[in-house]
Design an enzyme around this catalytic site. Structure first.
Site, PDB file in Angstrom:
ATOM      1  N   SER A  59      16.499 -70.613  20.777  1.00 45.94           N
ATOM      2  CA  SER A  59      16.864 -71.136  22.100  1.00 45.94           C
ATOM      3  C   SER A  59      18.296 -71.668  22.164  1.00 45.94           C
ATOM      4  CB  SER A  59      15.899 -72.246  22.518  1.00 45.94           C
ATOM      5  OG  SER A  59      16.068 -73.393  21.708  1.00 45.94           O
ATOM      6  N   LYS A 132      18.491 -79.273  21.940  1.00 44.25           N
ATOM      7  CA  LYS A 132      19.098 -78.726  23.151  1.00 44.25           C
ATOM      8  C   LYS A 132      20.453 -79.395  23.359  1.00 44.25           C
ATOM      9  CE  LYS A 132      15.155 -76.612  24.121  1.00 44.25           C
ATOM     10  NZ  LYS A 132      14.990 -75.163  23.896  1.00 44.25           N
TER      11      LYS A 132
END
Length: 248
Positions: A59, A132
């Site tokens: 991701s 993230k």
């Protein structure tokens, strides 16, 4: 008159043997002391300063690859405030990760892994954390997308060089959104924008897609392994230059 005793060859050998045994014992003792001190220092560093994690998913590509190992500065956010652009590791706020069954592990490997985790060189709990990039701070108004396919924060469009998009795609998010980050929370997104289950896609979780600042373990500083991938992780301050503080 006292008669001097002349040591025999056998007594000299016995004395030498005792000295050697004592020297070996002192050497082993010193090694144990050094090991315990090093273990204690490593434990303190891991507890308060730096931890190691590995990357289990794609991701954050191309910034981070699967199985990269990173070092995380745990002084953020405890002593150093989080900023936009920081790559952070955080505990699952609830509902972001699917439950995973424990895989059986060889007892010897498990013991070594546990020992390495104590000193911060292994991260058996990496699958319980996420990584993230911070896009929105408390009070920020984050919107996507404008006519050029850009995201904006507090009305300032962002030119994001770190993101990975499918070939021929210029829109930085497949789905549009318009959100104001609540107090004590963060809006986070993966660099691999079309393959990241981030704040955009966790609106049905208890935290509504926002990450509580209290859940943040720290900021990722460097890729530590493999050696061919060694690099400092940039927070790209120029991307967010000009963004005014939000209302939070």
């Amino acid at each position: 008159m006292t008669e001097n005793t002349v040591p025999t060859r056998s007594s000299r050998r016995a004395t030498d043997a005792r000295r050697k045994k004592r020297g070996v014992a002192l050497f082993i003792r010193d090694l144990l002391v050094i090991f315990v001190v090093a273990l204690l220092i490593s434990f303190l560093i891991k507890t308060f300063l730096v931890r190691s994690f590995y990357i289990p998913s794609g991701s954050m590509e191309e910034t981070l690859h699967v199985n990269d190992r990173i070092l995380v500065n745990q002084l953020e956010p405890k002593l150093i405030p989080i900023d936009r652009g920081d790559v952070i590791v955080f505990k699952d706020p609830g509902g972001w990760l699917m439950p995973q069954a424990e895989t059986p592990q060889n007892p010897l490997i498990a013991s070594v892994d546990w020992l390495l985790s104590v000193v911060g060189l292994s991260a058996p709990d990496s699958n319980d954390h996420l990584i993230k990039r911070v896009i929105g701070l408390p009070g920020d108004h984050v919107v996507c997308c404008n006519a050029l396919g850009q995201m904006s924060v507090n009305g300032v469009p962002l030119d994001e060089p770190y993101i990975k998009l499918p070939p021929g795609v210029t829109k930085v998010s497949e789905d549009d959104f318009d959100t104001i980050v609540p107090p004590h929370s963060l809006w986070v997104m993966g660099d691999n924008r079309y393959n990241s289950r981030d704040s955009r896609y966790n609106g049905d979780t208890p935290g509504k897609g926002y990450v509580p600042i209290d859940n943040v373990v720290g900021r990722a500083l460097v890729i530590s392994w493999p050696i061919s991938r060694w690099a400092w992780l940039d927070d790209y301050p120029e991307v967010f230059r000009g963004v005014e503080e939000g209302e939070g």
